[in-house]
Write a protein that holds these residues in place. Structure first.
Motif, PDB file in Angstrom:
ATOM      1  N   TRP A   1     -96.965  -2.934 -13.565  1.00 25.79           N
ATOM      2  CA  TRP A   1     -98.460  -2.597 -13.014  1.00 25.79           C
ATOM      3  C   TRP A   1     -98.337  -1.031 -12.414  1.00 25.79           C
ATOM      4  CZ3 TRP A   1     -99.920  -7.811 -10.455  1.00 25.79           C
ATOM      5  CH2 TRP A   1     -99.697  -8.969 -11.301  1.00 25.79           C
ATOM      6  N   VAL A   2     -97.616  -0.880 -11.744  1.00 25.28           N
ATOM      7  CA  VAL A   2     -97.757   0.256 -11.085  1.00 25.28           C
ATOM      8  C   VAL A   2     -97.306   1.725 -12.189  1.00 25.28           C
ATOM      9  CG1 VAL A   2     -96.592   1.758  -9.289  1.00 25.28           C
ATOM     10  CG2 VAL A   2     -96.752  -0.534  -8.771  1.00 25.28           C
ATOM     11  N   ALA A   3     -96.468   1.220 -12.855  1.00 27.32           N
ATOM     12  CA  ALA A   3     -96.226   2.469 -13.858  1.00 27.32           C
ATOM     13  C   ALA A   3     -97.391   2.461 -14.872  1.00 27.32           C
ATOM     14  CB  ALA A   3     -95.126   1.861 -14.625  1.00 27.32           C
ATOM     15  N   TYR A   4     -98.302   1.343 -14.894  1.00 27.70           N
ATOM     16  CA  TYR A   4     -99.609   1.618 -15.901  1.00 27.70           C
ATOM     17  C   TYR A   4    -100.588   2.445 -15.221  1.00 27.70           C
ATOM     18  CZ  TYR A   4    -103.633   0.976 -18.539  1.00 27.70           C
ATOM     19  OH  TYR A   4    -104.888   1.138 -19.401  1.00 27.70           O
ATOM     20  N   CYS A   5    -100.703   2.098 -13.986  1.00 26.64           N
ATOM     21  CA  CYS A   5    -101.437   2.908 -13.212  1.00 26.64           C
ATOM     22  C   CYS A   5    -100.953   4.162 -12.923  1.00 26.64           C
ATOM     23  CB  CYS A   5    -101.470   2.297 -11.498  1.00 26.64           C
ATOM     24  SG  CYS A   5    -102.581   3.208 -10.461  1.00 26.64           S
ATOM     25  N   GLY A   6    -100.003   4.805 -13.254  1.00 28.34           N
ATOM     26  CA  GLY A   6     -99.385   6.101 -13.093  1.00 28.34           C
ATOM     27  C   GLY A   6    -100.077   6.841 -14.351  1.00 28.34           C
ATOM     28  N   ILE A   7    -100.246   6.316 -15.407  1.00 28.83           N
ATOM     29  CA  ILE A   7    -100.759   7.061 -16.522  1.00 28.83           C
ATOM     30  C   ILE A   7    -102.106   7.279 -16.465  1.00 28.83           C
ATOM     31  CG2 ILE A   7     -98.538   6.163 -17.919  1.00 28.83           C
ATOM     32  CD1 ILE A   7    -100.847   4.165 -19.536  1.00 28.83           C
TER      33      ILE A   7
ATOM     34  N   ALA B   1    -110.367   8.064  -9.370  1.00 19.52           N
ATOM     35  CA  ALA B   1    -111.218   6.904  -9.192  1.00 19.52           C
ATOM     36  C   ALA B   1    -110.883   5.723 -10.001  1.00 19.52           C
ATOM     37  CB  ALA B   1    -112.653   7.418  -9.386  1.00 19.52           C
ATOM     38  N   GLU B   2    -110.416   6.014 -11.248  1.00 17.35           N
ATOM     39  CA  GLU B   2    -109.936   4.923 -12.218  1.00 17.35           C
ATOM     40  C   GLU B   2    -108.704   4.149 -11.730  1.00 17.35           C
ATOM     41  OE1 GLU B   2    -109.167   4.075 -17.073  1.00 17.35           O
ATOM     42  OE2 GLU B   2    -109.113   6.361 -16.270  1.00 17.35           O
ATOM     43  N   ARG B   3    -107.736   5.084 -11.172  1.00 17.38           N
ATOM     44  CA  ARG B   3    -106.473   4.439 -10.538  1.00 17.38           C
ATOM     45  C   ARG B   3    -107.084   3.555  -9.390  1.00 17.38           C
ATOM     46  NH1 ARG B   3    -104.440   9.684 -11.304  1.00 17.38           N
ATOM     47  NH2 ARG B   3    -104.805  10.243  -9.157  1.00 17.38           N
ATOM     48  N   LEU B   4    -107.914   4.013  -8.434  1.00 18.07           N
ATOM     49  CA  LEU B   4    -108.447   3.322  -7.367  1.00 18.07           C
ATOM     50  C   LEU B   4    -108.975   1.877  -7.755  1.00 18.07           C
ATOM     51  CD1 LEU B   4    -108.744   2.886  -4.184  1.00 18.07           C
ATOM     52  CD2 LEU B   4    -110.743   4.361  -4.611  1.00 18.07           C
ATOM     53  N   ALA B   5    -109.972   2.180  -8.848  1.00 21.72           N
ATOM     54  CA  ALA B   5    -110.637   0.862  -9.392  1.00 21.72           C
ATOM     55  C   ALA B   5    -109.859  -0.192  -9.889  1.00 21.72           C
ATOM     56  CB  ALA B   5    -111.609   1.201 -10.149  1.00 21.72           C
ATOM     57  N   PHE B   6    -108.468   0.577 -10.622  1.00 19.14           N
ATOM     58  CA  PHE B   6    -107.492  -0.524 -11.145  1.00 19.14           C
ATOM     59  C   PHE B   6    -106.779  -1.193 -10.287  1.00 19.14           C
ATOM     60  CE2 PHE B   6    -103.202  -1.047 -12.588  1.00 19.14           C
ATOM     61  CZ  PHE B   6    -103.400  -1.537 -13.738  1.00 19.14           C
ATOM     62  N   ASN B   7    -106.373  -0.683  -9.023  1.00 23.66           N
ATOM     63  CA  ASN B   7    -105.620  -1.418  -7.837  1.00 23.66           C
ATOM     64  C   ASN B   7    -106.712  -2.170  -7.234  1.00 23.66           C
ATOM     65  OD1 ASN B   7    -102.920  -0.106  -8.128  1.00 23.66           O
ATOM     66  ND2 ASN B   7    -103.816   1.819  -7.447  1.00 23.66           N
ATOM     67  N   ASP B   8    -107.961  -1.810  -7.128  1.00 30.53           N
ATOM     68  CA  ASP B   8    -108.880  -2.778  -6.367  1.00 30.53           C
ATOM     69  C   ASP B   8    -108.961  -3.974  -7.393  1.00 30.53           C
ATOM     70  OD1 ASP B   8    -109.133  -1.165  -4.236  1.00 30.53           O
ATOM     71  OD2 ASP B   8    -111.270  -0.308  -5.189  1.00 30.53           O
TER      72      ASP B   8
ATOM     73  N   PRO C   1    -113.026  -8.339 -12.356  1.00 27.28           N
ATOM     74  CA  PRO C   1    -112.956  -6.786 -12.198  1.00 27.28           C
ATOM     75  C   PRO C   1    -114.414  -6.237 -12.776  1.00 27.28           C
ATOM     76  CG  PRO C   1    -111.425  -7.415 -13.929  1.00 27.28           C
ATOM     77  CD  PRO C   1    -112.002  -8.776 -13.405  1.00 27.28           C
ATOM     78  N   THR C   2    -114.957  -5.202 -11.938  1.00 25.45           N
ATOM     79  CA  THR C   2    -116.069  -4.652 -12.143  1.00 25.45           C
ATOM     80  C   THR C   2    -115.995  -3.063 -12.439  1.00 25.45           C
ATOM     81  OG1 THR C   2    -116.965  -4.708 -10.136  1.00 25.45           O
ATOM     82  CG2 THR C   2    -117.715  -6.475 -11.375  1.00 25.45           C
ATOM     83  N   GLY C   3    -114.843  -2.549 -11.805  1.00 27.49           N
ATOM     84  CA  GLY C   3    -114.740  -1.403 -11.871  1.00 27.49           C
ATOM     85  C   GLY C   3    -114.005  -0.583 -12.949  1.00 27.49           C
ATOM     86  N   ILE C   4    -113.376  -1.490 -13.757  1.00 29.19           N
ATOM     87  CA  ILE C   4    -112.603  -1.035 -14.924  1.00 29.19           C
ATOM     88  C   ILE C   4    -113.247  -1.280 -16.230  1.00 29.19           C
ATOM     89  CG2 ILE C   4    -110.482  -1.035 -13.477  1.00 29.19           C
ATOM     90  CD1 ILE C   4    -109.658  -3.643 -14.697  1.00 29.19           C
ATOM     91  N   THR C   5    -112.966  -0.555 -17.138  1.00 31.14           N
ATOM     92  CA  THR C   5    -113.324  -0.702 -18.642  1.00 31.14           C
ATOM     93  C   THR C   5    -112.463  -0.349 -19.730  1.00 31.14           C
ATOM     94  OG1 THR C   5    -114.481   1.566 -18.506  1.00 31.14           O
ATOM     95  CG2 THR C   5    -115.760  -0.055 -17.980  1.00 31.14           C
ATOM     96  N   GLY C   6    -112.795  -0.245 -20.783  1.00 31.22           N
ATOM     97  CA  GLY C   6    -111.889  -0.051 -22.077  1.00 31.22           C
ATOM     98  C   GLY C   6    -110.332  -0.338 -22.020  1.00 31.22           C
ATOM     99  N   ALA C   7    -109.547   0.632 -22.191  1.00 34.19           N
ATOM    100  CA  ALA C   7    -108.170   0.179 -22.374  1.00 34.19           C
ATOM    101  C   ALA C   7    -107.556  -0.375 -21.027  1.00 34.19           C
ATOM    102  CB  ALA C   7    -107.450   1.364 -22.680  1.00 34.19           C
TER     103      ALA C   7
ATOM    104  N   ASN D   1    -106.583  -7.820 -18.536  1.00 33.31           N
ATOM    105  CA  ASN D   1    -106.912  -9.115 -19.191  1.00 33.31           C
ATOM    106  C   ASN D   1    -105.507  -9.609 -19.978  1.00 33.31           C
ATOM    107  OD1 ASN D   1    -109.481  -9.490 -18.137  1.00 33.31           O
ATOM    108  ND2 ASN D   1    -110.202  -8.131 -20.041  1.00 33.31           N
ATOM    109  N   THR D   2    -104.798  -8.672 -20.605  1.00 31.62           N
ATOM    110  CA  THR D   2    -103.798  -9.244 -21.270  1.00 31.62           C
ATOM    111  C   THR D   2    -102.354  -9.195 -20.613  1.00 31.62           C
ATOM    112  OG1 THR D   2    -103.366  -6.726 -22.202  1.00 31.62           O
ATOM    113  CG2 THR D   2    -104.701  -8.489 -23.376  1.00 31.62           C
ATOM    114  N   GLU D   3    -102.467  -8.347 -19.558  1.00 34.07           N
ATOM    115  CA  GLU D   3    -101.065  -8.184 -18.767  1.00 34.07           C
ATOM    116  C   GLU D   3    -101.149  -8.871 -17.296  1.00 34.07           C
ATOM    117  OE1 GLU D   3     -98.096  -7.426 -20.103  1.00 34.07           O
ATOM    118  OE2 GLU D   3     -98.874  -6.798 -21.971  1.00 34.07           O
ATOM    119  N   ILE D   4    -102.272  -8.474 -16.822  1.00 29.18           N
ATOM    120  CA  ILE D   4    -102.071  -8.948 -15.151  1.00 29.18           C
ATOM    121  C   ILE D   4    -102.777 -10.362 -14.963  1.00 29.18           C
ATOM    122  CG2 ILE D   4    -103.324  -8.071 -12.960  1.00 29.18           C
ATOM    123  CD1 ILE D   4    -102.921  -5.456 -14.034  1.00 29.18           C
ATOM    124  N   ARG D   5    -104.222 -10.589 -15.511  1.00 24.58           N
ATOM    125  CA  ARG D   5    -104.790 -11.708 -15.152  1.00 24.58           C
ATOM    126  C   ARG D   5    -103.937 -12.993 -15.697  1.00 24.58           C
ATOM    127  NH1 ARG D   5    -110.258 -13.060 -15.380  1.00 24.58           N
ATOM    128  NH2 ARG D   5    -110.793 -10.941 -16.256  1.00 24.58           N
ATOM    129  N   PRO D   6    -103.058 -13.091 -16.754  1.00 18.14           N
ATOM    130  CA  PRO D   6    -102.222 -14.298 -17.220  1.00 18.14           C
ATOM    131  C   PRO D   6    -101.132 -14.428 -15.946  1.00 18.14           C
ATOM    132  CG  PRO D   6    -102.468 -12.931 -19.102  1.00 18.14           C
ATOM    133  CD  PRO D   6    -103.131 -12.168 -17.999  1.00 18.14           C
TER     134      PRO D   6
END
Length: 90
Positions: free
Chosen positions: A28-34, A39-46, A58-64, A70-75
């Motif tokens: 998850w940290v590696a994904y955040c790094g890309i 602001a998107e990194r902060l929203a992702f971590n939040d 989650p309300t602050g993230i969209t798209g990919a 939804n596919t990696e973290i939520r489950p």
């Protein structure tokens, strides 16, 4: 007044299930790094923190980024929540 379900789970006064902890994975940290935008990194971590602790959607993230969530973290967080609801440590 809060209602404690077990050692790991509490129901808050407003009915929100609160989990005492969750595990954060290196991938998850590696994904955040890309993510290029700070602001998107902060929203992702939040989003991870809010879902991990309170199952808040989650309300602050969209798209990919939302798709990854939804596919990696939520489950994984759902699996952790299920274990803690059963009184098991994660």
């Amino acid at each position: 007044m809060k209602k404690r379900i077990n050692k790991f789970v509490t129901i808050s006064d407003d009915g929100i299930t609160v989990y005492e902890k969750f595990r954060w994975f290196v991938k998850w940290v590696a994904y955040c790094g890309i993510l290029h935008d700070e602001a998107e990194r902060l929203a992702f971590n939040d989003a991870i923190v809010e879902y991990g602790i309170m199952s808040k959607e989650p309300t602050g993230i969209t798209g990919a980024t939302l798709e990854y969530f939804n596919t990696e973290i939520r489950p994984e967080l759902d699996r952790q929540h299920e274990q803690m609801m059963k009184g098991r440590d994660i």
